[in-house]
Design an enzyme around this catalytic site. Structure first.
Site, short mmCIF file in Angstrom:
data_model
loop_
_atom_site.label_atom_id
_atom_site.label_comp_id
_atom_site.label_asym_id
_atom_site.label_seq_id
_atom_site.Cartn_x
_atom_site.Cartn_y
_atom_site.Cartn_z
N SER A 119 0.71 -1.28 -0.11
CA SER A 119 -0.11 -0.20 0.01
C SER A 119 0.68 1.25 -0.13
O SER A 119 0.57 2.26 -0.65
CB SER A 119 -0.92 -0.07 1.16
OG SER A 119 -0.20 -0.12 2.36
N LYS A 158 -7.98 -8.70 10.31
CA LYS A 158 -9.37 -8.56 9.60
C LYS A 158 -10.41 -8.87 10.49
O LYS A 158 -11.50 -8.36 10.45
CB LYS A 158 -9.60 -8.92 8.12
CG LYS A 158 -8.39 -8.26 7.31
CD LYS A 158 -8.70 -8.80 5.77
CE LYS A 158 -7.60 -8.39 4.73
NZ LYS A 158 -7.95 -8.73 3.55
N ASP A 218 -12.32 -5.54 -0.35
CA ASP A 218 -11.87 -6.59 -1.17
C ASP A 218 -12.94 -6.92 -2.34
O ASP A 218 -12.68 -6.94 -3.47
CB ASP A 218 -11.47 -7.66 -0.65
CG ASP A 218 -10.30 -7.43 0.44
OD1 ASP A 218 -9.36 -6.78 0.01
OD2 ASP A 218 -10.09 -8.27 1.36
#
Length: 276
Positions: A21, A71, A108
């Site tokens: 990222s 997550k 996603d």
């Protein structure tokens, strides 16, 4: 350049070294004249709940990108979250709202769907197969349901996990035709590999490519190599395909909008990204 005025987006994960990222967001911020930066922060699982709460006490932080293994454990730490998070039970973006509360979302799946749409495939009313119902597969299934697919077939070696995802989808989309238990791609308009199979050259295919119709669109999530054995086999069958990095570049504009940095196209991001 990071200044005292710079708005920080944390990227939380463990291990953190592989994350890409900063090489995408930060060159874009510089090119667009945005005083913001993505800062990777390695956080061990045992420390994560305390660290997440602590970093959002910083006065110059706006949000966080969340990657493995955090997550799932992020969800109960949030004050509110999207339907996608509810279905997938996974979160990869956290926004600090003006009132101090934390809102979570999951991009996603939405990035994957944006990608196939950009390739000319409209999921609405289509029959779709998703093989792999972990974090990314659950996200893709949730996004396909939101896009109005007619039916979803889910398969995972962990059958209980696939069945549980089917139940959560039906709670939120009661008219959706959801089935589990088979990974035969015959008869589907879209077939998705949402497993890690394809990262290594000797991996078996996630499903039998010989059963694909040339009219089936085949999507991949593996990013280690652009053309995986599955995509090569699908192309030999005449199928249209989407590579794993398409999902990555399509979801970043969603993150940027989520964090309040305005609109950008995947092509603009690719033009400035410092990926090697």
């Amino acid at each position: 350049m990071i200044r005292g005025s710079t708005t920080i987006i944390a990227h939380l994960g463990d291990p953190i070294a592989p994350v890409k990222s900063p090489m995408i967001y930060n060159p874009y911020f510089e090119s667009a004249g945005i005083d913001a930066a993505v800062v990777p922060m390695g956080v061990r699982a045992a420390d994560y709940p305390d660290v997440l709460r602590a970093i959002f006490r910083f006065t110059n932080i706006r949000g966080a990108l969340v990657t493995m293994p955090h997550k799932v454990t992020t969800v109960p730490l949030l004050d509110a979250y999207s339907v996608a998070v509810k279905i997938a039970q996974s979160c990869n973006a956290v926004l600090l709202r003006p009132d101090g509360t934390l809102f979570g979302d999951l991009f996603d799946g939405a990035g994957f769907v944006r990608g196939v749409e950009r390739h000319g495939f409209n999921p609405a009313g289509k029959r779709c197969l998703v093989v792999g119902t972990g974090g990314v597969g659950s996200a893709i299934a949730a996004a396909l349901a939101a896009a109005g697919v007619a039916s979803l077939a889910l398969y995972d070696n962990n059958a209980a996990g696939a069945d549980a995802l089917a139940g959560r989808l039906l709670e939120n989309y009661p008219k959706l035709d959801v089935r589990t238990g088979s990974k035969d791609p015959a008869g589907f308009d879209l077939a998705v590999n949402a497993t890690p199979l394809g990262m290594n050259p000797d991996d078996p295919l996630p499903f039998d490519a010989g059963r694909l119709s040339p009219a089936t669109f085949v999507g991949e999530v593996v990013m280690k190599r652009e053309i995986t054995p599955l995509l090569r086999a699908a192309r030999e069958r005449g199928c249209r395909t989407q590579v794993g990095t398409d999902m990555l570049f399509e979801q970043i504009p969603l993150y940027l909008e989520f964090f309040g940095f305005g609109a950008v196209t995947p092509d603009e991001l690719r033009a400035v990204a410092a990926l090697t």
